[in-house]
Design a protein around this motif. Sequence first.
Motif, PDB file in Angstrom:
ATOM      1  N   ALA A  85     -55.319 -36.863  74.179  1.00 39.41           N
ATOM      2  CA  ALA A  85     -56.772 -36.808  74.052  1.00 39.41           C
ATOM      3  C   ALA A  85     -57.225 -35.376  73.769  1.00 39.41           C
ATOM      4  CB  ALA A  85     -57.435 -37.334  75.315  1.00 39.41           C
ATOM      5  N   VAL A  86     -56.653 -34.412  74.473  1.00 43.63           N
ATOM      6  CA  VAL A  86     -57.003 -33.004  74.274  1.00 43.63           C
ATOM      7  C   VAL A  86     -56.600 -32.562  72.867  1.00 43.63           C
ATOM      8  CG1 VAL A  86     -56.485 -30.648  75.003  1.00 43.63           C
ATOM      9  CG2 VAL A  86     -56.907 -32.423  76.716  1.00 43.63           C
ATOM     10  N   ILE A  87     -55.447 -33.020  72.410  1.00 42.32           N
ATOM     11  CA  ILE A  87     -54.999 -32.672  71.059  1.00 42.32           C
ATOM     12  C   ILE A  87     -55.975 -33.209  70.019  1.00 42.32           C
ATOM     13  CG2 ILE A  87     -53.211 -33.094  69.323  1.00 42.32           C
ATOM     14  CD1 ILE A  87     -51.147 -32.990  71.561  1.00 42.32           C
ATOM     15  N   SER A  88     -56.418 -34.446  70.193  1.00 43.80           N
ATOM     16  CA  SER A  88     -57.359 -35.048  69.240  1.00 43.80           C
ATOM     17  C   SER A  88     -58.666 -34.271  69.211  1.00 43.80           C
ATOM     18  CB  SER A  88     -57.629 -36.509  69.611  1.00 43.80           C
ATOM     19  OG  SER A  88     -56.496 -37.315  69.380  1.00 43.80           O
ATOM     20  N   VAL A  89     -59.174 -33.900  70.400  1.00 44.97           N
ATOM     21  CA  VAL A  89     -60.410 -33.114  70.459  1.00 44.97           C
ATOM     22  C   VAL A  89     -60.206 -31.755  69.800  1.00 44.97           C
ATOM     23  CG1 VAL A  89     -62.019 -31.957  72.011  1.00 44.97           C
ATOM     24  CG2 VAL A  89     -61.274 -34.285  72.509  1.00 44.97           C
TER      25      VAL A  89
END
Length: 246
Positions: A85-89
């Motif tokens: 999720a952090v990577i996508s953001v």
Amino acid sequence: MTTACTVRDPNERNSAVPFDPYEQNNRAVHKFNLGVDKLFFRPASKGYSNFIPDPIEDSFNSFAANLSEPGDAANYLLQGDLKQAVISVGRFLMNTTIGFGGLADPASEFGIPVTETDFGATLAVWGVGEGAYVELPFFGPSTQRDSVGVFVDFFTNPLTFAPTRPIDNVGFYANALERLSARGRYSDTIDSILYESADSYAVARVIYLQNRRFELEGNSGDTYVDPYATSDTDPYEDPYADPYAE
């Protein structure tokens, strides 16, 4: 929206035969999709890929992929995968700012891996079975579980669903261009499946189920077996070959 996935008999779950109780209806939808592709989508995609220079086409595809990042981040959170999720953001913020709104992909150039998921994958993580195989109008091959995912992803994303102002559906138009690009660039392969197979429905079904199961399960899950293959099939034979070919 509530949808119950059709469940196959426990004694048939390990069978090589695909779970396709709606095959008659699915084939009717498949015939409709072939007509739409032949009359509209195929020629439009070829015209698009031939007319638009590759660098611009790549930029449009990057823009569409960037618009999907917030939805990916939300699904990763629902799946309990905080890291992805952090990577996508991070990808979304970088590509939106220094990537000219997503037309460029500096995140990949900086080594940030591409992330891609959907609500169908979220349902799989939650333990929802894939249900029966279905073919959706315009969207093509799917399963009951993935069909729910398609509609949830579409109708919950403000970038792709703005009923009061259709012009604001920038994500929808970007995704349409991305699909045109893929159809045009891989036209020969797709045409061989849809128009050169003796039974394009069966071939599209086995390819979709194999690819989707591998995408969700990798090598850990049961691989889908072509129901038309025999027990003495060559293990080195192309798994996507037309099962009806002479």
